[in-house]
Design a protein around this motif. Structure first.
Motif, short mmCIF file in Angstrom:
data_model
loop_
_atom_site.label_atom_id
_atom_site.label_comp_id
_atom_site.label_asym_id
_atom_site.label_seq_id
_atom_site.Cartn_x
_atom_site.Cartn_y
_atom_site.Cartn_z
N THR A 3 0.67 -1.08 -0.08
CA THR A 3 0.27 0.08 -0.13
C THR A 3 0.77 1.61 -0.06
N ARG A 5 1.00 5.80 -0.44
CA ARG A 5 -0.20 6.90 -0.28
C ARG A 5 0.79 7.83 -1.28
N THR A 16 -6.00 14.03 -11.06
CA THR A 16 -6.72 13.59 -10.68
C THR A 16 -7.76 14.27 -9.71
N GLU A 21 -4.09 10.19 -2.16
CA GLU A 21 -5.12 8.84 -2.29
C GLU A 21 -4.26 7.20 -1.90
N THR A 22 -4.84 6.63 -1.32
CA THR A 22 -4.06 5.05 -1.00
C THR A 22 -4.26 4.54 -1.95
N LEU A 23 -3.02 4.16 -2.30
CA LEU A 23 -3.02 3.10 -4.24
C LEU A 23 -2.59 1.80 -3.39
N GLN A 24 -3.53 0.55 -4.25
CA GLN A 24 -2.80 -1.09 -3.92
C GLN A 24 -2.23 -1.45 -5.21
N LEU A 33 3.09 1.57 -10.13
CA LEU A 33 2.64 2.54 -9.49
C LEU A 33 2.20 3.75 -10.97
N LEU A 36 -0.53 1.58 -13.31
CA LEU A 36 -2.11 2.50 -12.45
C LEU A 36 -2.61 3.66 -12.20
N LEU A 37 -1.59 4.52 -12.43
CA LEU A 37 -1.95 5.66 -12.51
C LEU A 37 -2.45 6.25 -14.16
N LYS A 40 -5.99 4.73 -14.44
CA LYS A 40 -6.77 5.28 -14.20
C LYS A 40 -7.04 6.77 -14.66
#
Lengths: 101, 217, 676
Positions: A3, A5, A16, A21-24, A33, A36-37, A40
Motif C-alpha cells: 500500500t 499513498r 486527479t 489517495e491510497t493505492l494498492q 504505480l 496504475l495511474l 486510471k
C-alpha cells in the motif's frame, strides 16, 4: 501487495481532482504505480508522468519524491507505506473544483 | 454566383458591387477573448508579415490588443482586462466596403477577405467608423490597414499559443488558444453571443464535436 | 544590428543620443553584457570606490535584442549600477511591458549619471527626450506615480510605460528597487536608491518607431517551432498557470522553506499553499509579460471572504504573490494568512523595496525579541514608539516596512542596507555580537530559502557577482536531483546528488555562463529553467538571436560570450577589493545544522570550502585569492581588462616565467539534445 499513498500537487491535482489517495500495488515497483495511474487517469497523466524519449519518469519540470525527499525513477522499488509526492517544479495551484468538496 | 463573377473572383479583379451575389466568407477569425493575456505576440507576428521591410512595429498591425476593463464575464467578475480586436470578416457585404466612395475594396480569391487596394484608396477613412468592431486601423503614414487573413494562413492564429484552461466552472475544457481560423459559426466571439442564441452550439462545443480539439479526459 | 543608447547627465542636463554599433553586439551580445561593458567603461573614467549614492555612480537600463520579437520566451529588462547596499556590482531584472515598450523609442539602453538639482523624471517620446519636473510625483508610491504619468502624458504616440521609484528609493534606502508600471519590480541591489540619489523619480517611455529584424520570416519560423515544442511539454504547460507559487509545496516537501529568520525549514500553518491561493483568490485574468507564452502573472482583487484576514483588505487589487514574496512573508516573518502575504507584496512593490532584504531585516529584529535579546525599551528607541515585533504581527510588520521606506527612525536608518549592516550597527551599539543572527551571503545580501542542505545553492550565495543570489548560478541540477542533466553536462551524475560536494561548484560555473547569455538576449529565464536541455536550451535561443540580429555563432562561441560577461562582472568586483575571503555566507548558514526536514542535520561548512575550490577551478581563477588570471582574461579577449586589474593588484599574472602558472581548460558542452 503493498500500500502506498500518493499526494498530488498543482497540475497533477487538476488531473486527479483529489489531493491524495491510497493505492494498492500488486508489485512494489514504481513502474507498477505508473501503470496504475496511467490506466486510471489517462493520457494527460501519462504525458506528465512518463518522458516519451527515455521512458523513465518525466524529469522536465516535474518531480516525484519519496518520503525521504529523494527523486524516484521508473526502475525503483517501493516500500509498504511509502508516500510519493507528485509535484510540478515551480508552477503551483490547482484551479479545478475538487470532488468531495 | 454568375460565371462572370466567378471569373473575376478567380483573377482577383472583382470589385465590390453591393447588389451582386457575394459569397459568404468560408473561414474567418474567431477569438476566445477571456483567454487573452496581453502577450502581444499576435501583433508582433502581424507586423513582421505586413510592415514595410519586415520591421517589427505594432502600428502596422491589422489587429490590436485592447484593454477592456468594463466587460464582465462569469469567469472574471471585474472584467477581462484584455481583448484582441480582430477583423470579423463580415459578409454580404462588409460595412467597411460599403462605406468606401472609390470602390477600393476587393475580395481575396482564396479567403474572400475584403482587402483594400491602396492605389484606389484615397485615405478618406470613411471605412474606419463604418466598422462595427472598430478594427479598421490607420498607420501613421495614413495607410488604412485591413486584415487580409494573410492569404489563408493567418500569422496571428499561428502565433497565439494555447492557453491554460481557465474556465474552472466544473468542467475541464481542453487547452485552447485565443485565436482561431475556422468555418463560420453564428457568432464571432463569446462576447458577442446574444441571449437569443442560447440554443445555438457554442464555439467550444462545435470544435469538440468536429474533433478539432480533444477533450480533457 | 544597431540600437540607440541615451546618455543623460542629470547634473548638467545634457542628453546625448548615441548608437550601440554592431560590433558591440558581437562582443557583448546585448542586455546584461552591454550594460556590464557600459558600467566597466564608466568606472575607467570615474573612481569605482565612489559613494554609490553619489553623482559619480551610473544607472544603466538595457534590454537585449531578442526581447519582444515574437519568440514567446518573454522579455526582461536589466538594470546595472554599483550597489548602494551590497557595495559591489549591482544588477536586477524585471519583465512586464516596459522592456518591450521602450524598444519602440529606438533606445534600448539608457545611462544616467550625475544628480538633478531637484526631483525630475525622464520622458522619452520617440526621438524627443526631456527632463521634466517631478515635484508633483515626489512622495508618492510606485502605483500612484505610474497612474499619474499615464494620465498626464496621454496615449500618443503610444501608451505610456514607466520605471518608477517609490518612497524607499526617494529616501535612498539601499535595498530599494525600481518598479515597472507600478506592477512589477526590479528589486535587487538597490537600483531604486541609485535613482533616488540622482533625484530621478521615473523614466516614462512612449514610442512607435519600428525595430529592424534581420530575418523576419526566419524569426516567425523559429517561433512556430518553439511553440510546438512548448505545447508538447505537459509540465511546461502546467507552469503557465501560477508562476513560482508551486515552490511552496515543493520546498515544504524537501525542507527548503525559510521559517522565522531561518530558524526552521518548513512553513507553519496550513493556509499558505499555492492551491489555496488559486482556489480562493485567483479570480482575475491571467497576465503576461510581453512576448511570453507562459502567462505566469495574474491579478487578484480581494472581496473579503477568502481568508480570515481578507476583510482587512477589501477591494485591494494587485498581482499575485510570487514565491519569494511568500517566502519573505509566510517564511521569514511567519505570516499565516494569504491576504496578508498579498498585501505585503503590494506594499513592498509600492514603496519600491526588495522583499527579501526587508523581510530579513525585520525577522532579525523579531528573532532578537523572541530570544529576549532586545528589551521593550530598546525596541521603543529603535522605532520612536512602543512596538511588539512579534512573529506574524501585521501591525508591527507594516510599521517596520514603513520605517525602512520612510527612514523615519533609528531602525530604518540602521537597516537601510539590509540585515547584515543593521546587525553590525546594532551590535556596535549594544556591545555584543548579534551579527550571528543575521541572514546574509556575499555582499550582505539576504535570501529567504533554506539552503543549508544544498551545496550548489550555498555556493551561489557566496559567489554571485551581485551578492548572495540564486539567479546567476541557478542550482537546479542539484535541487531537482537532475542526474540526467549532470550526465549531459559533465558525463557523470554527481551534480544531481545534493548529499555530496562533487560537481557543485562546477554546476555554478557552467550555468552562470548560460544564464549570462539569456540575460543578455533580453528574455526570461523560466522556460530554460524548466527544461534547460529539453525544449528550451540556451543554444536554441541563440538561433533566434541569429534571426533577429544576423549574428550567428557556434554554441562554443556563444558560451564563450557568456563566460566573457561573467568575467567582466567579476573583474569589476575585483577592482572593488573583493577576494576569496568575501565569498562568504552567514554564520547560521555555515555552521548551524539544518534543523528539520529530510536533510535535517546537514551542515554547510562540511562542503563549503571544497565546493568553492571547485568553482574557482572551473572558472579558471586563482583559488587562494579568488582573482582572475591573465591567461583566462586573454583567452576571452579581455587583455585590456587584465591591464586595468594588474595595475590595481587585482590580477594573478600567470604568464610563462611568472610565478604561478594557472591553466584550467574551461569545459565546453556541445551537442545538447534538443527535443524534436
Amino acid at each position: 501487495m503493498i500500500t502506498v499513498r500518493a499526494e498530488y500537487h498543482a497540475r497533477f491535482r487538476e488531473i486527479t481532482t483529489v489531493a491524495e489517495e491510497t493505492l494498492q500495488l500488486e508489485q512494489p515497483l514504481v513502474a507498477e504505480l505508473a501503470r496504475l495511474l496511467t490506466q486510471k487517469y489517462g493520457p494527460r497523466m501519462e504525458a506528465l508522468l512518463i518522458d516519451p524519449d527515455t521512458k523513465d519518469l518525466n524529469n522536465k519540470g516535474t518531480l516525484f519524491l519519496d518520503s525521504k525527499g529523494r527523486r524516484i525513477s521508473i526502475d525503483d522499488t517501493l516500500e509498504d507505506g511509502e508516500v510519493i509526492s507528485f509535484m510540478v517544479g515551480i508552477a503551483g495551484g490547482s484551479g479545478v473544483q475538487e470532488s468531495g468538496r | 454566383m454568375t460565371e462572370q463573377t466567378q471569373k473575376e473572383l478567380a483573377n482577383g479583379a472583382l470589385w465590390l458591387r453591393p447588389d451582386e451575389d457575394i459569397p459568404n466568407v468560408p473561414k474567418k477569425l474567431f477569438a476566445l477573448q477571456n483567454l487573452c493575456t496581453d502577450c502581444k505576440i499576435c501583433e508582433v507576428a502581424c507586423s513582421l508579415i505586413h510592415s514595410p521591410d519586415g520591421e517589427l512595429n505594432p502600428v502596422w498591425t491589422r489587429l490590436k490588443i485592447t484593454h477592456v476593463p468594463q466587460v464582465a464575464t462569469r469567469v472574471n467578475k471585474d472584467g477581462l482586462g484584455f481583448m484582441v480586436a480582430i477583423c470579423h470578416h463580415c459578409a454580404n457585404p462588409p460595412p467597411c466596403a460599403v462605406a468606401c466612395p472609390t470602390d477600393a475594396f476587393y475580395y481575396d480569391p482564396v479567403t474572400y477577405a475584403a482587402i483594400i487596394d491602396q492605389d484606389k484608396c484615397i485615405q478618406c477613412m470613411e471605412c474606419v467608423p463604418a466598422c462595427p468592431f472598430d478594427t479598421v486601423y490607420v498607420a501613421p503614414t495614413g495607410e488604412v490597414l485591413k486584415c487580409d487573413l494573410c492569404g489563408g494562413d493567418p500569422a496571428c492564429v499561428k502565433a497565439c499559443a494555447t492557453r491554460p484552461d481557465k474556465l474552472n466552472v466544473g468542467k475541464q475544457y481542453p487547452r485552447l488558444p485565443v485565436l482561431f481560423y475556422e468555418e463560420k459559426a453564428t457568432f464571432s466571439t463569446i462576447l458577442r453571443r446574444s441571449p437569443e442564441a442560447k440554443d445555438e452550439v457554442g464555439l467550444m462545443e462545435a470544435l469538440l464535436k468536429q474533433g478539432k480539439v480533444s477533450s480533457a479526459a | 544590428m544597431e540600437r540607440g543608447l541615451l546618455r543623460v547627465n542629470l547634473t548638467t542636463g545634457e542628453i546625448k543620443k548615441e548608437t550601440i554599433p554592431h560590433a558591440m553586439f558581437e562582443r557583448w551580445v546585448g542586455g546584461s553584457g552591454i550594460n556590464d561593458w557600459l558600467l566597466w567603461e564608466h568606472f575607467l573614467r570615474h573612481d569605482p570606490m565612489c559613494d554609490p549614492r553619489g553623482p559619480d555612480n551610473i544607472f544603466i537600463f538595457g534590454v537585449g535584442p531578442l526581447a519582444g520579437t515574437g519568440s514567446g520566451i518573454g522579455v526582461k529588462g536589466r538594470l546595472t549600477f554599483k550597489s548602494p547596499c551590497y557595495k559591489i556590482f549591482g544588477d536586477s531584472a524585471g519583465g512586464g511591458q516596459f522592456p518591450y515598450a521602450i524598444r519602440f523609442t529606438g533606445y534600448d539602453y539608457i545611462a544616467v549619471t550625475g544628480k538633478a538639482p531637484k526631483p525630475v523624471y525622464l520622458h522619452i517620446c520617440n526621438d524627443e527626450v526631456t527632463i521634466c519636473d517631478a515635484g508633483h510625483l515626489w512622495g508618492k508610491g510606485s502605483i500612484e506615480t505610474h497612474a499619474l504619468l499615464r494620465q498626464e502624458l496621454g496615449d500618443y504616440p503610444a501608451e505610456v510605460h514607466t520605471l518608477t521609484i517609490g518612497q524607499a528609493g526617494e529616501n535612498q534606502v539601499g535595498i530599494a528597487g525600481v518598479a515597472s508600471d507600478g506592477w512589477r519590480i526590479y528589486a535587487r541591489g538597490g537600483g531604486g536608491a541609485v535613482m533616488g540619489s540622482k533625484n530621478l523619480k521615473a523614466i516614462a517611455v512612449q514610442g512607435n518607431k519600428g525595430i529592424k529584424v534581420h530575418n523576419p520570416l526566419g524569426m516567425l519560423r523559429w517561433a512556430d517551432g518553439f511553440r510546438q515544442k512548448l505545447d508538447a511539454n505537459e509540465a511546461g504547460y502546467g507552469f503557465k498557470r501560477r508562476g513560482t507559487l508551486g515552490a511552496v509545496e515543493l520546498y515544504q516537501r524537501i525542507g527548503g522553506n525559510f521559517w522565522r529568520n531561518n530558524q526552521g525549514s518548513l512553513f507553519r500553518g496550513e493556509e499558505v499553499r499555492s492551491d489555496n491561493w488559486v482556489k480562493k483568490f485567483h479570480k482575475y485574468s491571467e497576465v503576461c509579460s510581453a512576448d511570453c507564452y507562459i502567462a505566469c502573472d495574474g491579478r487578484y482583487k480581494i472581496e473579503g471572504h477568502e481568508s480570515p484576514r481578507a476583510q482587512h483588505y477589501v477591494g485591494e487589487t494587485f498581482r499575485h504573490p510570487e514565491y519569494l514574496v511568500t517566502a519573505g512573508s509566510a517564511g521569514a516573518m511567519d505570516v499565516r494568512d494569504w491576504a496578508d502575504v498579498a498585501h505585503i507584496g503590494r506594499v513592498t512593490n509600492d514603496y519600491g523595496i526588495d522583499i527579501q532584504d526587508a523581510s530579513c531585516a525585520i525577522s532579525f529584529i523579531m528573532e532578537l525579541w523572541q530570544r529576549g535579546l532586545l528589551s521593550a525599551r530598546e525596541v521603543e528607541e529603535l522605532f520612536d514608539k512602543p512596538l511588539i515585533p512579534e512573529w506574524g504581527d501585521m501591525d508591527a510588520i507594516e510599521e517596520m516596512l514603513a520605517s525602512l521606506a520612510y527612514q523615519k527612525n533609528l531602525f530604518g536608518r540602521m537597516f537601510r542596507d539590509g540585515a547584515y549592516w543593521g546587525a553590525l550597527a546594532l551590535s556596535q551599539k549594544k556591545g555584543e555580537n548579534l551579527v550571528k543572527y543575521a541572514i546574509y551571503g556575499k555582499g550582505g545580501a539576504s535570501f529567504t530559502e533554506e539552503l543549508r542542505p544544498f551545496p550548489t545553492w550555498m555556493n551561489n550565495m557566496a559567489v554571485a557577482s551581485r551578492g548572495a543570489d540564486h539567479l546567476k548560478g541557478i542550482g537546479l541540477i542539484e535541487k531537482f536531483q537532475r542526474k540526467d542533466l549532470s550526465n549531459a553536462y559533465f558525463g557523470r551524475p554527481e551534480a544531481g546528488d545534493p548529499s555530496i560536494p562533487d560537481l557543485k561548484g562546477a554546476s555554478t560555473a557552467i550555468l552562470e555562463n548560460r544564464v549570462a547569455l539569456i540575460n543578455s538576449y533580453g528574455v526570461c529565464i523560466f522556460h530554460w529553467l524548466l527544461d534547460p536541455l529539453g525544449y528550451a536550451p540556451e543554444s536554441y535561443y541563440g538561433q533566434a538571436y541569429a534571426e533577429v540580429t544576423g549574428i550567428d555563432k557556434s554554441q562554443e562561441e556563444r558560451l564563450r560570450d557568456g563566460e566573457r560577461i561573467c568575467n567582466l562582472e567579476k573583474a569589476f568586483n575585483s577592482r572593488l577589493g573583493m577576494r576569496r575571503e568575501h565569498d562568504i555566507i552567514c554564520e547560521r548558514w555555515m555552521y548551524e545544522p539544518c534543523p528539520e526536514g529530510p536533510y535535517k542535520g546537514r551542515v554547510a561548512a562540511d562542503m563549503f570550502e571544497q565546493v568553492l575550490d571547485e568553482y574557482y577551478e572551473w572558472r579558471g581563477w586563482d583559488k587562494r585569492t579568488g582573482l582572475q588570471t591573465r591567461s583566462k582574461l586573454e583567452e576571452l579577449g579581455l587583455a585590456e581588462v587584465a591591464e586595468v586589474l594588474a595595475a590595481e593588484g587585482a590580477l594573478i599574472d600567470d604568464r610563462p616565467g611568472r610565478a604561478r602558472a594557472v591553466h584550467v581548460t574551461t569545459p565546453t558542452v556541445g551537442n545538447e539534445k534538443v527535443a524534436t
